[in-house]
Design an enzyme around this catalytic site. Structure first.
Site, PDB file in Angstrom:
ATOM      1  N   SER A   1      79.944 -50.274  13.742  1.00 29.25           N
ATOM      2  CA  SER A   1      79.936 -50.606  15.181  1.00 29.25           C
ATOM      3  C   SER A   1      79.448 -49.395  15.963  1.00 29.25           C
ATOM      4  O   SER A   1      80.030 -48.315  15.853  1.00 29.25           O
ATOM      5  CB  SER A   1      81.345 -50.949  15.661  1.00 29.25           C
ATOM      6  OG  SER A   1      81.862 -52.040  14.961  1.00 29.25           O
TER       7      SER A   1
ATOM      8  N   ARG B   1      90.657 -46.359  17.758  1.00 30.16           N
ATOM      9  CA  ARG B   1      89.510 -45.479  17.463  1.00 30.16           C
ATOM     10  C   ARG B   1      89.680 -44.069  18.056  1.00 30.16           C
ATOM     11  O   ARG B   1      88.700 -43.393  18.358  1.00 30.16           O
ATOM     12  CB  ARG B   1      88.192 -46.075  17.976  1.00 30.16           C
ATOM     13  CG  ARG B   1      87.800 -47.395  17.339  1.00 30.16           C
ATOM     14  CD  ARG B   1      87.564 -47.276  15.841  1.00 30.16           C
ATOM     15  NE  ARG B   1      86.955 -48.459  15.269  1.00 30.16           N
ATOM     16  CZ  ARG B   1      87.644 -49.472  14.708  1.00 30.16           C
ATOM     17  NH1 ARG B   1      88.957 -49.437  14.634  1.00 30.16           N
ATOM     18  NH2 ARG B   1      87.001 -50.503  14.185  1.00 30.16           N
TER      19      ARG B   1
ATOM     20  N   GLU C   1      81.247 -45.756  19.869  1.00 33.40           N
ATOM     21  CA  GLU C   1      82.267 -45.382  18.886  1.00 33.40           C
ATOM     22  C   GLU C   1      81.772 -44.198  18.063  1.00 33.40           C
ATOM     23  O   GLU C   1      82.542 -43.346  17.633  1.00 33.40           O
ATOM     24  CB  GLU C   1      82.545 -46.573  17.949  1.00 33.40           C
ATOM     25  CG  GLU C   1      83.520 -46.212  16.847  1.00 33.40           C
ATOM     26  CD  GLU C   1      83.621 -47.247  15.748  1.00 33.40           C
ATOM     27  OE1 GLU C   1      84.024 -48.389  16.033  1.00 33.40           O
ATOM     28  OE2 GLU C   1      83.313 -46.899  14.587  1.00 33.40           O
TER      29      GLU C   1
HETATM   30  P1  FAD Z   1      81.300 -38.576   9.169  1.00 31.33           P
HETATM   31  O1  FAD Z   1      80.336 -39.438   9.842  1.00 31.33           O
HETATM   32  O2  FAD Z   1      80.823 -37.746   8.000  1.00 31.33           O
HETATM   33  O3  FAD Z   1      82.107 -37.723  10.168  1.00 31.33           O
HETATM   34  C1  FAD Z   1      82.586 -38.272  11.374  1.00 31.33           C
HETATM   35  C2  FAD Z   1      83.052 -37.146  12.312  1.00 31.33           C
HETATM   36  O4  FAD Z   1      84.179 -36.492  11.762  1.00 31.33           O
HETATM   37  C3  FAD Z   1      81.985 -36.055  12.493  1.00 31.33           C
HETATM   38  O5  FAD Z   1      82.078 -35.595  13.821  1.00 31.33           O
HETATM   39  C4  FAD Z   1      82.403 -34.974  11.503  1.00 31.33           C
HETATM   40  O6  FAD Z   1      81.972 -33.689  11.902  1.00 31.33           O
HETATM   41  C5  FAD Z   1      83.921 -35.101  11.514  1.00 31.33           C
HETATM   42  N1  FAD Z   1      84.523 -34.792  10.204  1.00 31.33           N
HETATM   43  C6  FAD Z   1      84.234 -35.376   9.010  1.00 31.33           C
HETATM   44  N2  FAD Z   1      85.022 -34.892   8.041  1.00 31.33           N
HETATM   45  C7  FAD Z   1      85.840 -33.977   8.618  1.00 31.33           C
HETATM   46  C8  FAD Z   1      86.898 -33.136   8.135  1.00 31.33           C
HETATM   47  N3  FAD Z   1      87.263 -33.137   6.853  1.00 31.33           N
HETATM   48  N4  FAD Z   1      87.520 -32.333   9.020  1.00 31.33           N
HETATM   49  C9  FAD Z   1      87.171 -32.330  10.339  1.00 31.33           C
HETATM   50  N5  FAD Z   1      86.167 -33.087  10.855  1.00 31.33           N
HETATM   51  C10 FAD Z   1      85.511 -33.904  10.007  1.00 31.33           C
HETATM   52  N6  FAD Z   1      84.991 -47.689  10.980  1.00 31.33           N
HETATM   53  C11 FAD Z   1      86.142 -48.370  11.208  1.00 31.33           C
HETATM   54  O7  FAD Z   1      87.089 -47.831  11.797  1.00 31.33           O
HETATM   55  N7  FAD Z   1      86.290 -49.670  10.811  1.00 31.33           N
HETATM   56  C12 FAD Z   1      85.315 -50.332  10.155  1.00 31.33           C
HETATM   57  O8  FAD Z   1      85.482 -51.484   9.800  1.00 31.33           O
HETATM   58  C13 FAD Z   1      84.092 -49.639   9.895  1.00 31.33           C
HETATM   59  N8  FAD Z   1      83.067 -50.257   9.264  1.00 31.33           N
HETATM   60  C14 FAD Z   1      81.908 -49.600   9.041  1.00 31.33           C
HETATM   61  C15 FAD Z   1      80.868 -50.266   8.381  1.00 31.33           C
HETATM   62  C16 FAD Z   1      79.671 -49.623   8.116  1.00 31.33           C
HETATM   63  C17 FAD Z   1      78.567 -50.372   7.407  1.00 31.33           C
HETATM   64  C18 FAD Z   1      79.502 -48.269   8.496  1.00 31.33           C
HETATM   65  C19 FAD Z   1      78.229 -47.536   8.176  1.00 31.33           C
HETATM   66  C20 FAD Z   1      80.517 -47.591   9.156  1.00 31.33           C
HETATM   67  C21 FAD Z   1      81.730 -48.255   9.439  1.00 31.33           C
HETATM   68  N9  FAD Z   1      82.790 -47.634  10.121  1.00 31.33           N
HETATM   69  C22 FAD Z   1      83.967 -48.297  10.335  1.00 31.33           C
HETATM   70  C23 FAD Z   1      82.644 -46.246  10.604  1.00 31.33           C
HETATM   71  C24 FAD Z   1      82.918 -45.178   9.514  1.00 31.33           C
HETATM   72  O9  FAD Z   1      82.930 -45.752   8.243  1.00 31.33           O
HETATM   73  C25 FAD Z   1      84.260 -44.494   9.731  1.00 31.33           C
HETATM   74  O10 FAD Z   1      84.313 -43.890  11.002  1.00 31.33           O
HETATM   75  C26 FAD Z   1      84.513 -43.403   8.673  1.00 31.33           C
HETATM   76  O11 FAD Z   1      85.841 -42.955   8.763  1.00 31.33           O
HETATM   77  C27 FAD Z   1      83.544 -42.224   8.808  1.00 31.33           C
HETATM   78  O12 FAD Z   1      83.662 -41.441   7.638  1.00 31.33           O
HETATM   79  P2  FAD Z   1      82.598 -40.340   7.253  1.00 31.33           P
HETATM   80  O13 FAD Z   1      83.220 -39.511   6.177  1.00 31.33           O
HETATM   81  O14 FAD Z   1      81.290 -40.922   6.925  1.00 31.33           O
HETATM   82  O15 FAD Z   1      82.513 -39.529   8.608  1.00 31.33           O
HETATM   83  N1  EPU Z   2      80.752 -61.723  17.852  1.00 25.60           N
HETATM   84  C1  EPU Z   2      79.698 -62.415  18.392  1.00 25.60           C
HETATM   85  N2  EPU Z   2      78.439 -61.935  18.160  1.00 25.60           N
HETATM   86  C2  EPU Z   2      78.198 -60.828  17.409  1.00 25.60           C
HETATM   87  C3  EPU Z   2      79.295 -60.112  16.871  1.00 25.60           C
HETATM   88  C4  EPU Z   2      80.572 -60.591  17.109  1.00 25.60           C
HETATM   89  O1  EPU Z   2      79.866 -63.416  19.080  1.00 25.60           O
HETATM   90  O2  EPU Z   2      77.046 -60.478  17.235  1.00 25.60           O
HETATM   91  C5  EPU Z   2      82.118 -62.260  18.063  1.00 25.60           C
HETATM   92  C6  EPU Z   2      82.692 -62.834  16.754  1.00 25.60           C
HETATM   93  O3  EPU Z   2      82.322 -64.175  16.570  1.00 25.60           O
HETATM   94  C7  EPU Z   2      84.191 -62.674  16.982  1.00 25.60           C
HETATM   95  C8  EPU Z   2      84.276 -61.381  17.822  1.00 25.60           C
HETATM   96  O4  EPU Z   2      82.992 -61.197  18.417  1.00 25.60           O
HETATM   97  O5  EPU Z   2      84.689 -63.726  17.745  1.00 25.60           O
HETATM   98  C9  EPU Z   2      84.679 -60.160  16.996  1.00 25.60           C
HETATM   99  O6  EPU Z   2      83.726 -59.951  15.956  1.00 25.60           O
HETATM  100  P1  EPU Z   2      84.136 -59.315  14.537  1.00 25.60           P
HETATM  101  O7  EPU Z   2      85.330 -60.005  13.992  1.00 25.60           O
HETATM  102  O8  EPU Z   2      82.910 -59.269  13.693  1.00 25.60           O
HETATM  103  O9  EPU Z   2      84.631 -57.865  14.863  1.00 25.60           O
HETATM  104  P2  EPU Z   2      84.122 -56.782  15.894  1.00 25.60           P
HETATM  105  O10 EPU Z   2      85.034 -56.758  17.068  1.00 25.60           O
HETATM  106  O11 EPU Z   2      82.672 -56.949  16.168  1.00 25.60           O
HETATM  107  C10 EPU Z   2      85.641 -54.921  14.916  1.00 25.60           C
HETATM  108  C11 EPU Z   2      85.498 -53.487  14.529  1.00 25.60           C
HETATM  109  C12 EPU Z   2      84.895 -53.369  13.141  1.00 25.60           C
HETATM  110  C13 EPU Z   2      85.807 -54.061  12.149  1.00 25.60           C
HETATM  111  C14 EPU Z   2      85.944 -55.524  12.563  1.00 25.60           C
HETATM  112  C15 EPU Z   2      86.921 -56.270  11.690  1.00 25.60           C
HETATM  113  C16 EPU Z   2      85.241 -52.204  16.566  1.00 25.60           C
HETATM  114  C17 EPU Z   2      84.336 -51.447  17.454  1.00 25.60           C
HETATM  115  N3  EPU Z   2      84.690 -52.768  15.494  1.00 25.60           N
HETATM  116  O12 EPU Z   2      84.334 -55.453  15.030  1.00 25.60           O
HETATM  117  O13 EPU Z   2      84.823 -51.998  12.801  1.00 25.60           O
HETATM  118  O14 EPU Z   2      85.297 -53.982  10.842  1.00 25.60           O
HETATM  119  O15 EPU Z   2      86.417 -55.610  13.936  1.00 25.60           O
HETATM  120  O16 EPU Z   2      88.214 -55.862  11.996  1.00 25.60           O
HETATM  121  O17 EPU Z   2      86.438 -52.279  16.825  1.00 25.60           O
HETATM  122  C18 EPU Z   2      83.434 -50.064  12.965  1.00 25.60           C
HETATM  123  O18 EPU Z   2      84.344 -49.582  13.652  1.00 25.60           O
HETATM  124  O19 EPU Z   2      82.400 -49.441  12.646  1.00 25.60           O
HETATM  125  C19 EPU Z   2      83.591 -51.439  12.496  1.00 25.60           C
HETATM  126  C20 EPU Z   2      82.654 -52.078  11.793  1.00 25.60           C
END
Ligand code: FAD
Ligand code: EPU
Length: 338
Positions: free
Chosen positions: A225, A155, A321
């Site tokens: 997250s 991250r 995050e």
């Molecule tokens: P924004 O929120 O629009 O921007 C994020 C930051 O970057 C801000 O500070 C902004 O100013 C800056 N920025 C944006 N675009 C630019 C640019 N072109 N140049 C310079 N700076 C810029 N993340 C994960 O890593 N793994 C996941 O599994 C994951 N799951 C998610 C699930 C959900 C339901 C949600 C809502 C979010 C999740 N995220 C996850 C977080 C998010 O999707 C990612 O961080 C994504 O890359 C953010 O994209 P955005 O365009 O919306 O960023």
């Molecule tokens: N868990 C619990 N309770 C909860 C949530 C999770 O016990 O409420 C346990 C699960 O059972 C599992 C472990 O925690 O054993 C990990 O959970 P999960 O696989 O759902 O993933 P996570 O660690 O909670 C991370 C990323 C996600 C990404 C998933 C899948 C971070 C901060 N988050 O979540 O990214 O999608 O793994 O790879 O690393 C994001 O960054 O926004 C994001 C959604």
């Protein structure tokens, strides 16, 4: 009149103006317009990793610089992508066109230009694996710079530190190996047979699991997250695992251990906990949600409560995050949450 800032927390936050740009020239024009009025700017993709703590006192630029160009060499597909393309649409486009690789990263919200910033990751794969170069626009000079070493880690990247201010990511260069290998280490993906699985099957499974676990921001505002999974040392791990033998943990290359923040939060009894209109999601405790009527302060107060409770019970300090944006720009989490 102030304009609503798009953000997946669905918070009612406003800026002096919100302007969508489709080209580098429009981006530079916007920047000049803002500097001539002495206003700060902030570039956004979809606002899916951002919490606006109050109204923004400047201009929000929504990056929609598009286009996908594909070339190849003997071993790789080389993809140049406009930073304003939607990440999930890119993943689907590449799979539909027989260039698999990104399937584990399906359904992550946001734009392609945001993917390198926090080195997005899911289901055992991180953006870093495909990064060839990142093209940045230096706003003050209009110069384009290519960065090939994003100094990626969990991250984190150089784009959160060295290129934080005065630069905008305008294109992302990806390098996708033609020799496809499935990555099946994470959770339910382990059930696939590596010799027969297809990228499409992984894409579908990841999408299914994500839809079941993570709230859809269109229905329930959230930014994924809220906290990172913390990394602790072996001594602290040994103490904790004796008391909590079921604690999920992931050994790291440097000998430290990553633990699941969602599990820690759930063990504190905080699943479903509400503060004002904000709540800890009842299916995934790592996600804070807006139940519909939250204001930013509710989310901040809830984050405080989660941090303090986890600290007291486990002696582990959670770090956010998501990025916090205040009236003048980014606010460091330790300023807001200490
Ligand atoms: P924004 O929120 O629009 O921007 C994020 C930051 O970057 C801000 O500070 C902004 O100013 C800056 N920025 C944006 N675009 C630019 C640019 N072109 N140049 C310079 N700076 C810029 N993340 C994960 O890593 N793994 C996941 O599994 C994951 N799951 C998610 C699930 C959900 C339901 C949600 C809502 C979010 C999740 N995220 C996850 C977080 C998010 O999707 C990612 O961080 C994504 O890359 C953010 O994209 P955005 O365009 O919306 O960023
Ligand atoms: N868990 C619990 N309770 C909860 C949530 C999770 O016990 O409420 C346990 C699960 O059972 C599992 C472990 O925690 O054993 C990990 O959970 P999960 O696989 O759902 O993933 P996570 O660690 O909670 C991370 C990323 C996600 C990404 C998933 C899948 C971070 C901060 N988050 O979540 O990214 O999608 O793994 O790879 O690393 C994001 O960054 O926004 C994001 C959604």
């Amino acid at each position: 009149m102030k304009k609503l800032i798009p953000n997946t927390f669905n918070l009612p936050v406003y800026a002096n103006d919100v302007i969508t740009v489709n080209s580098i020239q429009q981006l530079l024009d916007c920047y000049e317009q803002a500097t001539s009025k002495n206003l700060p700017i902030l570039v956004l993709g979809e606002g899916s990793n951002t919490l606006f703590t109050e109204d923004f006192g400047g201009i929000i630029i929504i990056n929609r610089i598009k286009a996908i160009t594909v070339t190849e060499n003997e071993h790789y597909w080389l993809i140049k992508v406009g930073a304003g393309e939607i990440w999930h649409q890119l993943v689907r486009y590449l799979i539909d066109n027989n260039m698999p690789g990104l399937e584990n990263l399906a359904l992550i919200p946001g734009c392609v230009g945001s993917a390198p910033i926090q080195n997005i990751g899911a289901y055992g794969v991180e953006f870093e694996k495909f990064s060839d170069y990142i093209e940045l626009l230096e706003l003050a000079t209009g110069k384009l710079i290519r960065v090939t070493d994003g100094k990626y880690s969990y991250r984190e990247s150089i784009f959160k530190s060295q290129y934080l201010e005065g630069f905008v990511i305008v294109h992302v260069g990806l390098k996708i190996a033609k020799q496809w290998q499935p990555i099946l280490d994470y959770g339910e993906l382990k059930n696939f047979d590596p010799s027969t699985v297809t990228a499409r099957a992984i894409f579908d499974k990841v999408s299914e699991v994500r839809r079941a676990k993570l709230p859809d921001p269109k229905v329930l505002g959230n930014a994924g997250s809220f906290f990172k999974n913390p990394v602790i040392d072996q001594i602290q791990y040994d103490i904790l695992i004796k008391c909590y033998p079921s604690m999920p943990s992931y050994p790291q290359a440097n000998g430290c251990i990553k633990v699941a923040a969602g599990w820690l939060i759930e063990q504190c009894g905080l699943k479903g906990k509400k503060v004002g209109g904000a709540a800890v999601h009842d299916k995934q405790a790592l996600v804070l949600v807006n139940n519909g009527n939250a204001i930013a302060q509710d989310v901040i107060d809830l984050a405080h409560l989660v941090i303090n409770t986890v600290q007291q019970k486990f002696n582990i300090s959670l770090s956010p995050e998501i990025r916090f944006i205040g009236k003048h720009g980014e606010i460091k989490p330790n300023v807001l949450l200490s």
